[in-house]
Design an enzyme around this catalytic site. Structure first.
Site, PDB file in Angstrom:
ATOM      1  N   HIS A 204       0.881  -1.185   0.003  1.00 40.45           N
ATOM      2  CA  HIS A 204      -0.054  -0.093   0.094  1.00 40.45           C
ATOM      3  C   HIS A 204       1.028   1.327  -0.130  1.00 40.45           C
ATOM      4  CE1 HIS A 204      -3.174  -3.004   0.660  1.00 40.45           C
ATOM      5  NE2 HIS A 204      -3.939  -1.980   0.141  1.00 40.45           N
ATOM      6  N   ARG A 311     -10.791   4.320  -1.713  1.00 39.94           N
ATOM      7  CA  ARG A 311     -10.025   3.283  -0.437  1.00 39.94           C
ATOM      8  C   ARG A 311     -10.602   3.992   1.051  1.00 39.94           C
ATOM      9  NH1 ARG A 311      -5.725   1.806  -4.368  1.00 39.94           N
ATOM     10  NH2 ARG A 311      -5.732  -0.285  -4.327  1.00 39.94           N
ATOM     11  N   ARG A 348     -15.407   1.727  -1.145  1.00 40.64           N
ATOM     12  CA  ARG A 348     -15.349   0.540  -0.487  1.00 40.64           C
ATOM     13  C   ARG A 348     -15.324   0.545   1.227  1.00 40.64           C
ATOM     14  NH1 ARG A 348      -9.797  -2.429  -1.821  1.00 40.64           N
ATOM     15  NH2 ARG A 348      -8.787  -0.921  -0.298  1.00 40.64           N
ATOM     16  N   GLU A 451     -11.043 -11.100  -4.245  1.00 39.15           N
ATOM     17  CA  GLU A 451      -9.642 -10.725  -4.004  1.00 39.15           C
ATOM     18  C   GLU A 451      -8.856 -11.982  -3.441  1.00 39.15           C
ATOM     19  OE1 GLU A 451      -8.902  -6.977  -2.190  1.00 39.15           O
ATOM     20  OE2 GLU A 451     -10.353  -7.089  -0.874  1.00 39.15           O
ATOM     21  N   ASN A 474      -4.260  -6.967  -6.681  1.00 38.10           N
ATOM     22  CA  ASN A 474      -3.180  -6.877  -5.971  1.00 38.10           C
ATOM     23  C   ASN A 474      -3.266  -8.065  -4.719  1.00 38.10           C
ATOM     24  OD1 ASN A 474      -2.860  -4.604  -7.332  1.00 38.10           O
ATOM     25  ND2 ASN A 474      -3.659  -3.379  -5.639  1.00 38.10           N
ATOM     26  N   ASP A 475      -4.345  -8.080  -4.565  1.00 40.27           N
ATOM     27  CA  ASP A 475      -4.549  -9.377  -3.168  1.00 40.27           C
ATOM     28  C   ASP A 475      -4.915 -10.863  -3.987  1.00 40.27           C
ATOM     29  OD1 ASP A 475      -4.259  -8.296  -0.759  1.00 40.27           O
ATOM     30  OD2 ASP A 475      -5.934  -6.932  -1.041  1.00 40.27           O
ATOM     31  N   ARG A 485       2.643  -9.489  -0.591  1.00 39.58           N
ATOM     32  CA  ARG A 485       2.861  -8.250  -1.600  1.00 39.58           C
ATOM     33  C   ARG A 485       3.742  -7.295  -1.185  1.00 39.58           C
ATOM     34  NH1 ARG A 485      -3.392  -5.717  -1.389  1.00 39.58           N
ATOM     35  NH2 ARG A 485      -2.321  -3.822  -2.074  1.00 39.58           N
ATOM     36  N   CYS A 522     -10.110  -3.552 -10.305  1.00 40.83           N
ATOM     37  CA  CYS A 522      -9.486  -2.157  -9.724  1.00 40.83           C
ATOM     38  C   CYS A 522      -8.040  -2.400  -8.866  1.00 40.83           C
ATOM     39  CB  CYS A 522     -10.227  -1.751  -8.573  1.00 40.83           C
ATOM     40  SG  CYS A 522     -10.625  -2.871  -7.203  1.00 40.83           S
TER      41      CYS A 522
END
Ligand code: PEP
Ligand code: MG
Length: 601
Positions: A204, A311, A348, A451, A474-475, A485, A522
Site C-alpha cells: 500500500h 479506499r 469501499r 480478491e 493485488n490481493d 505483496r 481495480c
C-alpha cells in the site's frame, strides 16, 4: 563517489534531487515542513521538551534508592549529558530553523546523523552509547507528544518559489519504510521522488506513492544506510535504480530523459477528452482509484468516468487511533460524490489490517495487528464484522452520501457465505436506522471485491447476491501465489502473468458477463498498459486505476480491436509463459509494441 542502489520500480519517470533521510526507527513520528513564522514556536517546543526530560532525569536520579547500583546513577548522568549536548539539541534546532522540519522530524534526522557517528567509533564502549542516545531521543519524542500543540496536519504545499519549505532545491525522500499513513502525510508535499529499503510493488505504500505520480523505487534494501543526508540522487523509476552522487554526464543524460518524459506526458494529456473507445467501437469505462475526497478533482481532470475504488480506510489514518465519526465520514463521502459531478463513486468499506494499520500507537487496542500473518488475519470485512458499531456507522455515512449523487458500495475480502449474509444484514439494519430517523438516502448498488481465490472459485454465490464485482488483483495475486505483496524478498515471484492468476481473472470476468453483472478490475493491473490488451481479450470493459495511469491505458485501448484480441485469449491462457505469448501475439499486429509490465519483477 558515485554509486548505484537497485530496487523495484513502482512508478515511472526520473527524479533528481537532494536526499532527505527519514530515520528508520522513527518513521512513526510526524514529518512535515513548518512555515517560516512557526520556526520560533517549534524551537520553543523542542526546548520545553528538553527541559522537561532534564527534570524527569534529575528526579529519577534524586529518587534512586540508597541501595541502587552505582551504575544507575552514572547512566542517568550519561543521559543528562547527551540531552544537553549541542550535538543533539543544538543541531536539531538547525534542522528546524534551516530546513523547516517539525521538531520530531528534526530530532529523528539528527539522531540518524549522530547514530552513524557512533557506529563508526572504534571504541566498543563508546559505540554502545548509541543505545543511550536512542533512549534520550525516545524520551524527548514522548515529551513532545505530551505537549503536542501541533496537529498531524498534512505538509503544506510548496511555496511557488520553493523558498519557504526546505529551500530551492528539489528534494527526494529516502526511508527504510514509510507506512501508508505516513505516505498520506507526504502526499501533497514537496518531494519529487521516493526511495524505500523495503516494500513490494503492490504494497500500500507503493500504491500511495504511485498515486502521487512521482518516480519511486521500493525494496532498495540498503538505500537508507548508504545514502547520506543531502546527497544528490537520481531516481530512475523506470529501471528501479537509484544513482547517488551522479557524474555531470550522467546527470545531463537524466535531465534529457526528464524533458522527454515531460513531453510524453503533455502528449498523453491531450487524450483527456478523447472518448475511451476501441477501434471496433467498444466503449471502455476508465475509472479512478482514490484515497481521499481531495483526490476526486484530479480524477475528473484526468478524464475518469467515475471513481471505481475509494479506499475509505485512509480516512481512518493519522488520527491518533480515534475512529472517524459517522458525520465526518459522511462529509468526506459527500465531498467526493459532489466533486465527481454526477459520475458514479464506488466507496469501499474500510480495509484495515495487513500492511495498513490504522495507527501504530493503538493497533493493539483495535485488535487487528501484532498477529503472525496480518494479511491472513482480522482484515477488511473481517474486522468490520467484528466491530459492528463501527461498521454500521460507516454504512450509514455511505448511504447518506448517496442522497447527493450516484454511490456504489463495495465490500472487501469476502470469502464465506456467512460473511455475505452478515454484510447484507448490516446494510439492511443501517437502512432501517436511517428510515426510522427520517434521514434520506438513495439507491445504492452493492458489489463485492473478488480478491481471494476462494471467492473467485465460487462466483455463482457472489453473482447471486451482488449487483457487481470488482477484481482486486493485488490481493488475488498475493493469495493465489502465497506471496506477501509487501515483502521485497519475494517480489520477484509476485507475478501478474502467472497462468493460475490469469485463469482466475478470466473466469471471474466471463462468469460475471454471462450473468449480466458489472465487472471491473481495480488492482494495479488495471493501470498497467502492458496488461490492457490482455484484459480486453478477457472481456473486461471497466478498468479502475490511479488517475495518473488513465491516459497511458487509454492510448493502448484506442489502438486495440477487441474482435481480434478475444480469439487470442485461449492461446495466452494455455501458454507456459503467458507474458511471452502475449508479447508475441501483440507484436504480430502492426503498430503494437509490447512494453515492460510495471507488475512483473
Ligand atoms: C486489490 O487488492 O487489488 C485492491 C484493489 O485492494 P487493495 O490494493 O487496497 O488491497
Ligand atoms: Mg485488496
Amino acid at each position: 563517489m558515485s554509486f548505484q542502489v537497485f530496487g523495484l520500480s513502482i512508478s515511472r519517470g526520473v527524479a533528481i534531487g537532494k536526499a532527505v533521510l527519514v530515520a528508520s526507527s522513527r518513521v512513526d513520528v510526524a514529518h512535515y515542513f513548518i512555515p517560516d513564522a512557526q520556526v520560533p514556536l517549534e524551537v520553543a517546543r523542542l526546548c520545553e521538551a528538553r527541559d522537561a526530560v532534564g527534570e524527569e532525569l534529575e528526579t529519577l536520579k534524586r529518587d534512586l534508592p540508597a541501595d541502587a547500583p552505582g551504575e544507575l546513577a552514572a547512566l542517568l548522568d550519561v543521559h543528562l549529558m547527551l540531552l544537553r549536548d549541542e550535538l543533539l539539541t543544538g543541531a536539531t534546532i538547525c534542522w528546524i530553523s534551516e530546513r523547516h522540519y517539525n521538531a520530531e522530524w528534526a530530532l529523528s534526522a539528527q539522531l540518524e546523523v549522530v547514530a552513524r557517528q557512533f557506529d563508526e567509533m572504534e571504541d566498543a564502549y563508546l559505540r554502545e552509547r548509541k543505545a543511550d542516545l536512542e533512549q534520550v531521543v525516545e524520551r524527548l519524542l514522548r515529551a513532545l507528544a505530551r505537549g503536542a500543540a501541533v496537529p498531524l496536519a498534512p505538509p503544506p504545499a510548496p511555496a511557488s518559489d520553493g523558498g519557504d519549505f526546505g529551500g530551492e532545491e528539489p528534494l527526494v525522500l529516502i526511508a527504510n519504510d514509510i507506512a501508508p499513513a505516513d505516505m498520506l502525510q507526504f502526499k501533497r508535499s514537496v518531494f519529487t521522488g521516493f526511495v524505500t529499503d523495503v516494500g513490494g510493488k503492490t504494497s500500500h505504500t507503493a500504491i500511495v506513492a504511485r498515486s502521487m505520480d512521482i518516480p519511486a523505487v521500493v525494496g532498495a534494501r540498503e538505500a537508507s544506510r548508504l545514502i547520506q543526508q543531502d546527497d544528490w540522487v537520481v531516481i530512475d523509476g523506470d529501471a528501479g535504480v537509484v544513482i547517488v552522487d551522479p557524474s555531470p554526464i550522467v546527470l545531463e543524460e537524466y535531465r534529457f530523459r526528464q524533458r522527454q518524459i515531460q513531453l510524453e506526458r503533455e502528449r498523453l494529456a491531450r487524450l483527456r477528452h478523447t472518448p475511451a473507445v476501441t477501434l471496433d467501437g467498444e466503449r471502455i469505462d476508465l475509472l479512478a482509484n482514490i484515497e481521499l475526497p481531495q483526490d476526486a478533482p484530479g480524477a475528473l481532470v484526468a478524464g475518469a468516468a467515475g471513481v471505481g475504488l475509494f479506499r475509505s480506510e485512509f480516512l481512518f489514518m493519522n488520527r491518533g487511533g480515534a475512529l472517524p465519526s459517522e458525520d465526518e465520514q459522511f462529509e468526506a463521502y459527500r465531498a467526493a460524490v459532489e466533486a465527481m459531478q454526477g459520475l458514479p463513486v464506488t466507496i469501499r468499506t474500510v480495509d484495515i489490517g495487513a500492511d495498513k494499520p490504522i495507527d501504530r500507537m493503538t493497533v493493539g487496542e483495535l485488535r487487528h495487528a501484532h498477529t503472525l500473518n496480518p494479511a491472513l488475519g482480522l482484515r477488511a470485512i473481517r474486522w468490520s464484522l467484528s466491530e459492528p458499531g463501527m461498521f454500521r456507522k460507516q454504512l450509514r455515512a455511505i448511504l447518506r452520501a448517496s442522497a447527493f449523487g450516484k454511490v456504489r458500495l463495495l465490500i472487501p475480502m469476502l470469502v464465506h457465505a456467512g460473511e455475505i449474509r452478515q454484510t447484507f444484514e448490516a446494510i439492511a439494519r443501517a437502512r432501517r436506522q436511517l428510515d426510522d430517523a427520517g434521514v434520506p438516502y438513495g439507491e445504492v448498488e452493492v458489489g463485492a471485491m473478488i480478491e481471494v481465490p476462494a471467492a473467485a472459485l465460487q462466483m455463482p454465490l457472489f453473482l447471486k447476491h451482488f449487483d457487481f464485482v470488482s477484481i482486486g488483483t493485488n490481493d488475488l495475486i498475493q493469495y493465489t501465489l502465497a506471496i506477501d505483496r509487501a515483502d521485497e524478498a519475494v517480489s520477484h515471484l509476485y507475478d501478474v502473468w502467472h497462468p493460475a492468476v490469469l485463469r482466475l481473472i478470466a473466469d471471474v470476468i466471463r462468469q460475471a458477463r454471462e450473468a449480466g453483472r458489472g465487472v471491473s478490475v481495480c488492482g494495479e493491473m488495471a493501470g498497467d498498459p502492458a496488461c490492457t490488451e490482455l484484459l480486453l481479450a478477457m472481456g473486461l470493459r471497466s478498468f479502475s486505476m490511479h488517475p495518473s495511469r488513465i491516459a497511458a491505458v487509454k492510448q493502448r485501448l484506442l489502438r486495440a480491436d477487441t474482435r481480434k484480441l478475444a480469439p487470442l485469449l485461449g492461446q495466452i491462457l494455455d501458454a507456459e509463459s503467458p507474458e511471452a505469448m502475449c508479447a508475441q501475439l501483440l507484436r504480430a499486429e502492426p503498430g503494437k509494441t509490447a512494453s515492460r509490465s510495471l507488475l512483473t519483477a
